[in-house]
Design an enzyme around this catalytic site. Sequence first.
Site, PDB file in Angstrom:
ATOM      1  N   GLN A  42       0.850  -1.194   0.000  1.00  0.00           N
ATOM      2  CA  GLN A  42       0.000   0.000   0.000  1.00  0.00           C
ATOM      3  C   GLN A  42       0.887   1.246   0.000  1.00  0.00           C
ATOM      4  OE1 GLN A  42      -3.372  -0.672   3.073  1.00  0.00           O
ATOM      5  NE2 GLN A  42      -1.798  -2.139   3.597  1.00  0.00           N
ATOM      6  N   ASP A  60       6.197   4.717  -1.321  1.00  0.00           N
ATOM      7  CA  ASP A  60       7.574   5.189  -1.118  1.00  0.00           C
ATOM      8  C   ASP A  60       8.629   4.505  -1.979  1.00  0.00           C
ATOM      9  OD1 ASP A  60       8.036   2.706   0.144  1.00  0.00           O
ATOM     10  OD2 ASP A  60       7.624   3.518   2.127  1.00  0.00           O
ATOM     11  N   HIS A 109      -1.450   1.574  -4.156  1.00  0.00           N
ATOM     12  CA  HIS A 109      -1.825   2.982  -3.943  1.00  0.00           C
ATOM     13  C   HIS A 109      -0.936   3.948  -4.720  1.00  0.00           C
ATOM     14  CE1 HIS A 109      -3.997   1.808   0.064  1.00  0.00           C
ATOM     15  NE2 HIS A 109      -4.637   1.423  -1.018  1.00  0.00           N
ATOM     16  N   CYS A 129       1.711  21.374 -16.263  1.00  0.00           N
ATOM     17  CA  CYS A 129       2.036  20.634 -17.483  1.00  0.00           C
ATOM     18  C   CYS A 129       2.673  21.571 -18.502  1.00  0.00           C
ATOM     19  CB  CYS A 129       0.741  20.048 -18.043  1.00  0.00           C
ATOM     20  SG  CYS A 129       0.948  19.159 -19.579  1.00  0.00           S
ATOM     21  N   CYS A 134       0.032  21.847 -21.631  1.00  0.00           N
ATOM     22  CA  CYS A 134      -1.290  22.500 -21.597  1.00  0.00           C
ATOM     23  C   CYS A 134      -1.500  23.398 -20.382  1.00  0.00           C
ATOM     24  CB  CYS A 134      -2.390  21.442 -21.669  1.00  0.00           C
ATOM     25  SG  CYS A 134      -2.671  20.587 -20.113  1.00  0.00           S
ATOM     26  N   SER A 180       0.685  -3.011   8.642  1.00  0.00           N
ATOM     27  CA  SER A 180      -0.538  -2.371   8.148  1.00  0.00           C
ATOM     28  C   SER A 180      -1.637  -2.477   9.189  1.00  0.00           C
ATOM     29  CB  SER A 180      -1.016  -3.022   6.847  1.00  0.00           C
ATOM     30  OG  SER A 180      -2.230  -2.419   6.433  1.00  0.00           O
ATOM     31  N   ASN A 213       3.084  -6.833  13.189  1.00  0.00           N
ATOM     32  CA  ASN A 213       2.567  -5.467  13.343  1.00  0.00           C
ATOM     33  C   ASN A 213       2.574  -5.088  14.819  1.00  0.00           C
ATOM     34  OD1 ASN A 213       1.373  -3.400  11.551  1.00  0.00           O
ATOM     35  ND2 ASN A 213      -0.324  -3.473  12.995  1.00  0.00           N
ATOM     36  N   GLU A 266       0.383  -3.155  16.337  1.00  0.00           N
ATOM     37  CA  GLU A 266      -0.982  -3.153  16.897  1.00  0.00           C
ATOM     38  C   GLU A 266      -1.784  -4.346  16.383  1.00  0.00           C
ATOM     39  OE1 GLU A 266      -1.534   1.694  16.948  1.00  0.00           O
ATOM     40  OE2 GLU A 266      -2.011   0.533  15.183  1.00  0.00           O
TER      41      GLU A 266
HETATM   42  P1  NAD Z   1      -1.290   2.620   8.873  1.00  0.00           P
HETATM   43  O1  NAD Z   1      -0.568   3.876   9.213  1.00  0.00           O
HETATM   44  O2  NAD Z   1      -2.777   2.631   8.904  1.00  0.00           O
HETATM   45  O3  NAD Z   1      -0.824   1.461   9.870  1.00  0.00           O
HETATM   46  C1  NAD Z   1       0.536   1.185  10.079  1.00  0.00           C
HETATM   47  C2  NAD Z   1       0.611   0.024  11.050  1.00  0.00           C
HETATM   48  O4  NAD Z   1       1.977  -0.362  11.165  1.00  0.00           O
HETATM   49  C3  NAD Z   1       0.121   0.380  12.450  1.00  0.00           C
HETATM   50  O5  NAD Z   1      -0.796  -0.609  12.881  1.00  0.00           O
HETATM   51  C4  NAD Z   1       1.410   0.390  13.303  1.00  0.00           C
HETATM   52  O6  NAD Z   1       1.183  -0.113  14.615  1.00  0.00           O
HETATM   53  C5  NAD Z   1       2.297  -0.542  12.540  1.00  0.00           C
HETATM   54  N1  NAD Z   1       3.733  -0.263  12.651  1.00  0.00           N
HETATM   55  C6  NAD Z   1       4.364   0.927  12.588  1.00  0.00           C
HETATM   56  N2  NAD Z   1       5.698   0.770  12.624  1.00  0.00           N
HETATM   57  C7  NAD Z   1       5.927  -0.570  12.731  1.00  0.00           C
HETATM   58  C8  NAD Z   1       7.105  -1.362  12.832  1.00  0.00           C
HETATM   59  N3  NAD Z   1       8.330  -0.808  12.800  1.00  0.00           N
HETATM   60  N4  NAD Z   1       6.968  -2.710  12.956  1.00  0.00           N
HETATM   61  C9  NAD Z   1       5.728  -3.289  12.999  1.00  0.00           C
HETATM   62  N5  NAD Z   1       4.576  -2.570  12.913  1.00  0.00           N
HETATM   63  C10 NAD Z   1       4.676  -1.224  12.754  1.00  0.00           C
HETATM   64  O7  NAD Z   1      -0.723   2.134   7.467  1.00  0.00           O
HETATM   65  P2  NAD Z   1      -1.476   1.383   6.272  1.00  0.00           P
HETATM   66  O8  NAD Z   1      -2.285   0.261   6.783  1.00  0.00           O
HETATM   67  O9  NAD Z   1      -0.430   1.143   5.234  1.00  0.00           O
HETATM   68  O10 NAD Z   1      -2.500   2.450   5.693  1.00  0.00           O
HETATM   69  C11 NAD Z   1      -2.074   3.801   5.505  1.00  0.00           C
HETATM   70  C12 NAD Z   1      -2.246   4.378   4.115  1.00  0.00           C
HETATM   71  O11 NAD Z   1      -1.348   5.475   4.073  1.00  0.00           O
HETATM   72  C13 NAD Z   1      -1.824   3.447   3.021  1.00  0.00           C
HETATM   73  O12 NAD Z   1      -2.756   3.603   2.020  1.00  0.00           O
HETATM   74  C14 NAD Z   1      -0.481   3.987   2.513  1.00  0.00           C
HETATM   75  O13 NAD Z   1      -0.519   4.138   1.110  1.00  0.00           O
HETATM   76  C15 NAD Z   1      -0.388   5.392   3.025  1.00  0.00           C
HETATM   77  N6  NAD Z   1       0.946   5.738   3.581  1.00  0.00           N
HETATM   78  C16 NAD Z   1       2.077   5.315   2.957  1.00  0.00           C
HETATM   79  C17 NAD Z   1       3.326   5.613   3.486  1.00  0.00           C
HETATM   80  C18 NAD Z   1       4.543   5.097   2.774  1.00  0.00           C
HETATM   81  O14 NAD Z   1       4.513   4.957   1.547  1.00  0.00           O
HETATM   82  N7  NAD Z   1       5.612   4.767   3.499  1.00  0.00           N
HETATM   83  C19 NAD Z   1       3.440   6.373   4.657  1.00  0.00           C
HETATM   84  C20 NAD Z   1       2.252   6.823   5.268  1.00  0.00           C
HETATM   85  C21 NAD Z   1       0.997   6.487   4.716  1.00  0.00           C
END
Ligand code: NAD
Length: 252
Positions: free
Chosen positions: A102, A105, A120, A153, A156, A194, A219, A221
């Site tokens: 998701q 980065d 995403h 752009c 345009c 996630s 994870n 949480e």
């Molecule tokens: P989220 O922020 O909803 O959840 C992240 C989860 O990871 C949390 O439950 C947290 O407890 C856990 N976590 C954090 N650090 C950790 C670690 N070191 N080890 C284990 N667990 C850890 O993230 P999501 O579910 O990916 O949803 C967020 C949305 O935001 C996604 O759609 C994503 O595209 C976007 N997002 C992306 C980035 C990125 O590209 N790095 C950063 C922020 C948000």
Amino acid sequence: MDDPIETLAYLVAQSRSMIAFTGAGISTPSGIPDFRSPHCGLWEGVDPLEVASIYGFRQNPEAFYGWVSPLARVILNAKPNPAHEALARLEQMGILKALITQNIDMLHGRAGNKTVHELHGHMREATCVSCFTVYAGEAIIERFLEDRVLPRCPKCGGVLKPNVILFGEQLPYRELQAAQEAARRTDLMLIVGSSLEVAPASDLPLIALRAGAKLIIVNYETTFVDPKAACVVHGNCAEVLPAVLERLEKTV
Ligand code: NAD
């Protein structure tokens, strides 16, 4: 088996078609804040539907660029951490068949994973919202970080939007199809970092479960699929995944 690392390594070694499904948590050890952990600041004081939705972007692209700038700056300077590297190594070893993320980065690709489905979007490209011409994205964002002038752009004059999926936008069709297919075919889905709160990505573990796969979750949480998982580890993925890899490399 009482040792969770041993249990994870055992399940991975048993698997024939393992895939990984990652979220923002896998990149926090690279210094990129996730969205839901407290005090990360990204959502504080903003309405996500105003700044990070496609409707908000169309109405006020400056607000979007202002909000995303600190995250973009960190992403462009970030490096893969040991969790990304462990997943790349698992693919090189022929164990990990595909990776669904998701994250926007691009760190899985930088770590060396080849089969990556970016649900995403990503920052490699930006698209004109008027004529749909696609441009290299990182240079556009870097320029904005320097001059703070809204990217437009050259053809345009339309506003350029990084190819990241905003609230209210469809997920990229091919990526979603490929991810759903991988979830249907796998016998083991490793979910890392996630909250599983963003749909439709959060349906993928259910698709895998329905097709008979096992789930393992790393994870901090709890998530809504924890009760259905074969193993859950509430620990830092940048420590857990290298430890599992080390255990596997001793046995495979
Ligand atoms: P989220 O922020 O909803 O959840 C992240 C989860 O990871 C949390 O439950 C947290 O407890 C856990 N976590 C954090 N650090 C950790 C670690 N070191 N080890 C284990 N667990 C850890 O993230 P999501 O579910 O990916 O949803 C967020 C949305 O935001 C996604 O759609 C994503 O595209 C976007 N997002 C992306 C980035 C990125 O590209 N790095 C950063 C922020 C948000």
